[in-house]
Scaffold this active site. Structure first.
Site, mmCIF file in Angstrom:
data_model
loop_
_atom_site.group_PDB
_atom_site.id
_atom_site.type_symbol
_atom_site.label_atom_id
_atom_site.label_comp_id
_atom_site.label_asym_id
_atom_site.label_seq_id
_atom_site.Cartn_x
_atom_site.Cartn_y
_atom_site.Cartn_z
ATOM 1 N N SER A 151 40.512 44.358 30.342
ATOM 2 C CA SER A 151 39.861 43.257 31.046
ATOM 3 C C SER A 151 38.370 43.312 30.778
ATOM 4 O O SER A 151 37.801 44.386 30.542
ATOM 5 C CB SER A 151 40.101 43.363 32.556
ATOM 6 O OG SER A 151 39.307 42.424 33.269
ATOM 7 N N TYR A 164 40.300 48.034 40.371
ATOM 8 C CA TYR A 164 40.784 47.346 39.162
ATOM 9 C C TYR A 164 39.865 47.620 37.982
ATOM 10 O O TYR A 164 40.317 48.000 36.893
ATOM 11 C CB TYR A 164 40.862 45.851 39.440
ATOM 12 C CG TYR A 164 41.275 45.007 38.256
ATOM 13 C CD1 TYR A 164 42.612 44.877 37.907
ATOM 14 C CD2 TYR A 164 40.325 44.329 37.495
ATOM 15 C CE1 TYR A 164 42.998 44.104 36.824
ATOM 16 C CE2 TYR A 164 40.694 43.548 36.417
ATOM 17 C CZ TYR A 164 42.033 43.436 36.085
ATOM 18 O OH TYR A 164 42.409 42.672 35.015
#
Length: 260
Positions: A151, A164
């Site tokens: 990501s 995350y």
């Protein structure tokens, strides 16, 4: 794809194991590889009823199989890889780690249950499945392709995604470490770093938070959110002979946002 340069992208007789392939980015990746000739092995959450990717693969007359696997369980991951490769005799040429969980919480609101789920699925599962599939690629001696889906959050600091972002930063470093160590085995390990992609997991932000949607588009030079279809070409590149001399790359897929 019949001759010349396009042969570099042919995946006939290749087998790709993909986590998170039942829709979204993973689904688009699976279909792209199938269109190039690969047979697909879908690793899904036990009992997942989503058939969108499977329906597309059936429409392509693509060869595919489906295995349940609890990615929060290291023992189940190892058992499933053993079942696929050792017992069912499906050698894996391509591994794509796309499965992941998100979640936005301020640091002080992250409890043990939330943190452990995010860490287990996004980080530990990625490491263990790559370790287990890679071990067998090395034993087989024919090289391989490993593509992680990380990501942009693993590259740029933002608020309320500490757990995350931490896991995605780890995946970026896993990519570098595996790439360096396994280059001698002709295994290329690369990583895609999506920015804001419109999927079922993010649609709520897009539709229900217009201020957030507009903010992201204002920072993205291309002026739009990405879609799963934006991953088709780059996936084929990194999973084919076209990228045989490329390893350890972290590739942003974000419409230029990383440069702002």
């Amino acid at each position: 794809m019949t001759s010349g340069i396009l042969n570099l992208f042919r995946l006939n007789d290749k087998r790709a194991l993909i986590t998170g392939a039942n829709g979204g980015i993973g689904g688009a990746m699976a279909v792209a590889l199938a269109e190039a000739g690969a047979s697909i092995v879908i690793l899904q959450i036990p009992g997942d009823t989503n058939t969108s990717t499977k329906d597309e693969l059936i429409a392509l007359s693509a060869e595919f199989s489906v295995y349940d696997c609890d990615l929060t369980s290291v023992s189940n991951i190892r058992e499933t890889v053993k079942k696929i490769i050792d017992e069912d005799g499906i050698p894996i040429d391509i591994l794509i780690n796309c499965a992941g969980v998100s979640g936005h919480k301020p640091i002080l609101d992250v409890d043990d249950t939330f943190r452990e789920k995010v860490f287990n699925v996004n980080m530990t599962a990625n490491y263990v499945i790559t370790q287990e599939v890679g071990r067998r690629m090395i034993e087989r001696g024919k090289g391989g392709k490993i593509l992680n889906v990380s990501s942009l959050a693993g590259m740029l600091a933002t608020k309320n995604i500490s757990a995350y972002a931490g896991t995605k930063g780890a995946v970026n470093q896993f990519t570098s470490a595996f790439a360096n160590e396994w280059a001698e085995h002709n295994i290329q390990v690369n990583c895609l770093c999506p920015g804001y992609i419109l999927t079922s997991l993010t649609r709520g932000y897009f539709e229900n938070e217009p201020g957030f949607k507009d903010y992201i588009m204002s920072r993205t030079p291309m002026g739009r959110w990405g879609t799963p279809e934006d991953f088709r070409g780059i996936t084929l590149f990194f999973c084919s002979k076209a990228s045989d001399y490329i390893t350890g790359v972290r590739m942003p897929i974000d419409g230029g946002l990383h440069g702002r």
